[in-house]
Design a protein around this motif. Structure first.
Motif, PDB file in Angstrom:
ATOM      1  N   UNK A  97      14.130 -23.342  -5.869  1.00  0.00           N
ATOM      2  CA  UNK A  97      14.759 -22.830  -7.083  1.00  0.00           C
ATOM      3  C   UNK A  97      15.287 -21.428  -6.771  1.00  0.00           C
ATOM      4  N   UNK A  98      16.598 -21.220  -6.944  1.00  0.00           N
ATOM      5  CA  UNK A  98      17.225 -19.960  -6.576  1.00  0.00           C
ATOM      6  C   UNK A  98      17.096 -18.902  -7.668  1.00  0.00           C
ATOM      7  N   UNK A  99      16.791 -19.292  -8.884  1.00  0.00           N
ATOM      8  CA  UNK A  99      16.629 -18.320  -9.964  1.00  0.00           C
ATOM      9  C   UNK A  99      15.186 -18.354 -10.464  1.00  0.00           C
ATOM     10  N   UNK A 100      14.684 -17.205 -10.909  1.00  0.00           N
ATOM     11  CA  UNK A 100      13.307 -17.198 -11.456  1.00  0.00           C
ATOM     12  C   UNK A 100      13.170 -18.225 -12.564  1.00  0.00           C
ATOM     13  N   UNK A 101      12.062 -18.923 -12.521  1.00  0.00           N
ATOM     14  CA  UNK A 101      11.910 -20.054 -13.446  1.00  0.00           C
ATOM     15  C   UNK A 101      10.445 -20.174 -13.859  1.00  0.00           C
ATOM     16  N   UNK A 102      10.148 -20.177 -15.160  1.00  0.00           N
ATOM     17  CA  UNK A 102       8.752 -20.334 -15.612  1.00  0.00           C
ATOM     18  C   UNK A 102       8.270 -21.770 -15.404  1.00  0.00           C
ATOM     19  N   UNK A 103       7.327 -21.936 -14.481  1.00  0.00           N
ATOM     20  CA  UNK A 103       6.820 -23.274 -14.170  1.00  0.00           C
ATOM     21  C   UNK A 103       6.230 -23.962 -15.411  1.00  0.00           C
ATOM     22  N   UNK A 104       5.712 -23.176 -16.350  1.00  0.00           N
ATOM     23  CA  UNK A 104       5.093 -23.770 -17.540  1.00  0.00           C
ATOM     24  C   UNK A 104       6.090 -24.593 -18.332  1.00  0.00           C
ATOM     25  N   UNK A 105       7.359 -24.134 -18.364  1.00  0.00           N
ATOM     26  CA  UNK A 105       8.380 -24.883 -19.100  1.00  0.00           C
ATOM     27  C   UNK A 105       8.641 -26.237 -18.450  1.00  0.00           C
ATOM     28  N   UNK A 106       8.657 -26.230 -17.117  1.00  0.00           N
ATOM     29  CA  UNK A 106       8.897 -27.495 -16.418  1.00  0.00           C
ATOM     30  C   UNK A 106       7.738 -28.468 -16.621  1.00  0.00           C
ATOM     31  N   UNK A 107       6.513 -27.983 -16.482  1.00  0.00           N
ATOM     32  CA  UNK A 107       5.376 -28.880 -16.658  1.00  0.00           C
ATOM     33  C   UNK A 107       5.324 -29.427 -18.075  1.00  0.00           C
ATOM     34  N   UNK A 108       5.602 -28.561 -19.050  1.00  0.00           N
ATOM     35  CA  UNK A 108       5.589 -29.015 -20.444  1.00  0.00           C
ATOM     36  C   UNK A 108       6.650 -30.088 -20.683  1.00  0.00           C
ATOM     37  N   UNK A 109       7.843 -29.837 -20.168  1.00  0.00           N
ATOM     38  CA  UNK A 109       8.944 -30.792 -20.371  1.00  0.00           C
ATOM     39  C   UNK A 109       8.636 -32.137 -19.727  1.00  0.00           C
ATOM     40  N   UNK A 110       8.209 -32.109 -18.465  1.00  0.00           N
ATOM     41  CA  UNK A 110       7.981 -33.363 -17.744  1.00  0.00           C
ATOM     42  C   UNK A 110       6.773 -34.102 -18.301  1.00  0.00           C
ATOM     43  N   UNK A 111       5.680 -33.381 -18.574  1.00  0.00           N
ATOM     44  CA  UNK A 111       4.489 -34.057 -19.068  1.00  0.00           C
ATOM     45  C   UNK A 111       4.766 -34.740 -20.409  1.00  0.00           C
ATOM     46  N   UNK A 112       5.487 -34.068 -21.291  1.00  0.00           N
ATOM     47  CA  UNK A 112       5.774 -34.668 -22.603  1.00  0.00           C
ATOM     48  C   UNK A 112       6.636 -35.912 -22.453  1.00  0.00           C
ATOM     49  N   UNK A 113       7.590 -35.828 -21.528  1.00  0.00           N
ATOM     50  CA  UNK A 113       8.441 -37.014 -21.311  1.00  0.00           C
ATOM     51  C   UNK A 113       7.631 -38.172 -20.723  1.00  0.00           C
ATOM     52  N   UNK A 114       6.741 -37.860 -19.784  1.00  0.00           N
ATOM     53  CA  UNK A 114       5.922 -38.916 -19.184  1.00  0.00           C
ATOM     54  C   UNK A 114       5.004 -39.571 -20.215  1.00  0.00           C
ATOM     55  N   UNK A 115       4.428 -38.742 -21.094  1.00  0.00           N
ATOM     56  CA  UNK A 115       3.540 -39.289 -22.121  1.00  0.00           C
ATOM     57  C   UNK A 115       4.320 -40.185 -23.078  1.00  0.00           C
ATOM     58  N   UNK A 116       5.520 -39.710 -23.465  1.00  0.00           N
ATOM     59  CA  UNK A 116       6.331 -40.545 -24.367  1.00  0.00           C
ATOM     60  C   UNK A 116       6.709 -41.866 -23.705  1.00  0.00           C
ATOM     61  N   UNK A 117       7.068 -41.814 -22.441  1.00  0.00           N
ATOM     62  CA  UNK A 117       7.449 -43.042 -21.730  1.00  0.00           C
ATOM     63  C   UNK A 117       6.260 -43.989 -21.592  1.00  0.00           C
ATOM     64  N   UNK A 118       5.089 -43.388 -21.354  1.00  0.00           N
ATOM     65  CA  UNK A 118       3.911 -44.237 -21.196  1.00  0.00           C
ATOM     66  C   UNK A 118       3.571 -44.953 -22.492  1.00  0.00           C
ATOM     67  N   UNK A 119       3.623 -44.211 -23.608  1.00  0.00           N
ATOM     68  CA  UNK A 119       3.331 -44.850 -24.888  1.00  0.00           C
ATOM     69  C   UNK A 119       4.423 -45.850 -25.277  1.00  0.00           C
ATOM     70  N   UNK A 120       5.670 -45.554 -24.898  1.00  0.00           N
ATOM     71  CA  UNK A 120       6.750 -46.508 -25.167  1.00  0.00           C
ATOM     72  C   UNK A 120       6.522 -47.794 -24.381  1.00  0.00           C
ATOM     73  N   UNK A 121       6.058 -47.641 -23.131  1.00  0.00           N
ATOM     74  CA  UNK A 121       5.776 -48.820 -22.308  1.00  0.00           C
ATOM     75  C   UNK A 121       4.631 -49.637 -22.905  1.00  0.00           C
ATOM     76  N   UNK A 122       3.586 -48.936 -23.349  1.00  0.00           N
ATOM     77  CA  UNK A 122       2.454 -49.633 -23.972  1.00  0.00           C
ATOM     78  C   UNK A 122       2.914 -50.369 -25.226  1.00  0.00           C
ATOM     79  N   UNK A 123       3.756 -49.705 -26.009  1.00  0.00           N
ATOM     80  CA  UNK A 123       4.261 -50.329 -27.232  1.00  0.00           C
ATOM     81  C   UNK A 123       5.094 -51.558 -26.916  1.00  0.00           C
ATOM     82  N   UNK A 124       5.977 -51.435 -25.902  1.00  0.00           N
ATOM     83  CA  UNK A 124       6.795 -52.577 -25.503  1.00  0.00           C
ATOM     84  C   UNK A 124       5.921 -53.706 -24.991  1.00  0.00           C
TER      85      UNK A 124
END
Length: 525
Positions: free
Chosen positions: A117-144
């Motif tokens: 990453x060439x620009x300073x970047x708060x890792x917390x934002x990335x983990x929050x974004x990815x984890x929330x997406x993974x959780x949503x996908x997992x529950x969507x898969x369970x629902x399907x």
């Protein structure tokens, strides 16, 4: 059957997220592995982070503990590779102002995607974004998963046929669904008809070429139980993500295995496949040319072949199929109605079609223990002339069916050949072929009007007329068969002549009435 499924984002998808793009990511190694799944995102600065991973993690680091130690940098990458991490993301800054060459070379050798990453970047934002997406996908898969399982279980409970089950799977997958045996023979299909036909048109080559892989949206699941496989379900050209396709295939396989286990004495899927194909051929609702891919995919040889259409009365599909296998004759067998079975033989052009049809009929009689062909309980094999063109097969099957029906309506005790053809049923067979002609229908109504409009026609007079004409106008035999005295029979014959306005002693008038009666019976049948 269970599915260990955790829907994931790929490394490529994570790098395309808006928050990540703000850090100006650059892939410096392992660019060919960007489709690896990311199961989780882990922030770690420890040099021995590999021992804390279980696989599939994207590791975020600033490398602050690795600066100035090339050996530690290389070992860091090797440990991530051993832990099966999906990627490593290095934030450039005070520890590494530029991508470290030692880490880049090690990642390239291991095939581990390395991103800086060439620009300073708060890792917390990335983990929050990815984890929330993974959780949503997992529950969507369970629902399907639960939605598909509930729908299919409901169909099984309701006793739905195989086709209805496959239609449900196809509605979820939005692509052609094919069920095959282990020899790639197609047993059933579902999906949009044109798309299914495209798949089946060159099925043998496609199925074997794609047999081991699941690329291009081909997703397979095995069918079987108790350690034995007996088929597979294939999603053909599935356009969703691989994890969802695998889920749909596995849920479909679960349901189909249960459906077959609970099927009991219901026809096997192979029989249902042949029945569907032959029924469509006989009905003529679907043009024969459109059914050719289905026939080929079902294992019937169709190129440069001679087709022999047969219809067997007083036979069973399982018996006929067994005789075909014993004789080594390729063909399809399907029950059209109770005790009426269609058989379509596919022979090489140099084989004697009539001789092989007779051989099949003779062997069938031996296998079933039937008596003479005239025996009302013996299997009767009716045949049409052999066809060399696939487009002519439906007409041939209908002709064989007409012959079989004509034999069923003939007087008992007729001396019939081992294979009955149109020429063997004479006038009765001709009338059956013409029974739907409006002129024939009008003729029958006109000739028999005096009897058909009477309240007692069917109960008394019409059966007497039918027997009288069938016995060659033998009054003694007719009286005997109807258990009446000769004077009583004479009175009924006089009543028939009066109502019809004919003289039954006149050959031409009697023949006209006989033909009309045959047409009437054929229409009623």
């Amino acid at each position: 059957m269970t599915t260990a499924l955790e829907p994931a984002l790929s490394v490529r998808q994570v790098l395309a997220l808006e928050r990540v793009l703000a850090g100006e990511p650059e892939v410096v190694a392992g660019a060919s592995q960007l489709d690896r799944p990311v199961r989780w995102v882990h922030v770690a600065e420890a040099a021995d982070v590999g021992v804390m991973l279980s696989g599939g993690e994207m590791v975020l680091t600033t490398g602050v503990l690795l600066a100035g130690d090339p050996e530690a940098q290389a070992e860091y990458i090797r440990s991530l590779h051993r832990a099966e991490a999906s990627a490593v993301v290095l934030g450039l800054g005070r520890a590494f102002p530029t991508p470290p060459e030692v880490m880049r070379r090690a990642a390239e050798r291991c095939g581990l995607p390395m991103v800086v990453l060439h620009r300073p970047f708060p890792f917390a934002e990335l983990t929050e974004e990815v984890q929330s997406r993974l959780v949503r996908r997992k529950f969507a898969a369970v629902s399907l998963s639960e939605s598909v399982r509930t729908a299919l279980t409901g169909l099984i409970t309701a006793g739905a046929p195989l086709q209805r089950m496959l239609d449900e799977i196809a509605s979820h997958s939005a692509c052609p669904v094919v069920v095959t045996n282990l020899a790639h023979r197609v047993l059933a299909t579902a999906g949009e008809r044109s798309a299914v036909d495209d798949v089946l048109r060159d099925w043998e080559r496609i199925a074997r070429q794609a047999g081991g892989s699941e690329g291009d949206g081909w997703v397979r699941a095995e069918l079987g139980g108790r350690g034995e496989r007996w088929g597979r379900i294939v999603l053909c050209g599935y356009r969703g993500d691989a994890a969802t396709g695998r889920l749909l295939a596995d849920r479909g396989a679960e349901a189909l295995v249960l459906h077959r286990m609970l099927g009991g004495t219901v026809h096997s899927w192979e029989e249902q496949s042949a029945e569907s194909l032959l029924t469509d051929l006989v009905s003529g609702v679907v043009p024969a040319r459109q059914l050719l891919p289905r026939a080929r995919a079902a294992g019937l040889p169709v190129n440069r072949r001679t087709f022999v259409p047969l219809v067997v009365r007083n036979g069973e599909a399982a018996q006929l199929d067994r005789v075909l296998r014993l004789l080594g004759l390729p063909g399809l067998v399907a029950e059209l109605a109770d005790g009426v079975v269609a058989v379509l033989l596919s022979l090489a052009r140099d084989q004697d079609a009539e001789a092989l049809a007779a051989h099949f009929a003779t062997r069938l009689r031996t296998e079933t223990g039937g008596g003479a062909a005239g025996d009302c309980k013996a299997a009767v094999v009716a045949a049409a002339d052999a066809r060399t063109g696939w487009d002519d097969v439906p007409a041939g099957l209908r002709e064989a069916q007409h012959v079989a029906d004509a034999v069923a309506e003939s007087p008992a005790g007729l001396d019939l050949p081992v294979v009955v053809r149109l020429r063997d049923v004479h006038l009765r067979g001709l009338v059956r072929l013409l029974r739907d002609d409006p002129h024939v229908q009008s003729f029958a109504e006109r000739e028999l009007d005096g009897l058909l409009c009477g309240a007692d026609a069917e109960s008394e007079l019409l059966p007497v007329l039918r027997t009288y004409l069938a016995t060659g106008r033998n009054k003694s035999r007719t009286a005997q068969l109807h258990h009446v005295s000769r004077p009583a029979l004479y009175r009924r014959l006089e009543a028939i002549e009066t109502r019809l306005g004919v003289d039954l002693d006149d050959f031409e008038q009697a023949a006209s009435v006989h033909i009309a009666l045959l047409a009437h019976d054929a229409q009623q049948g």
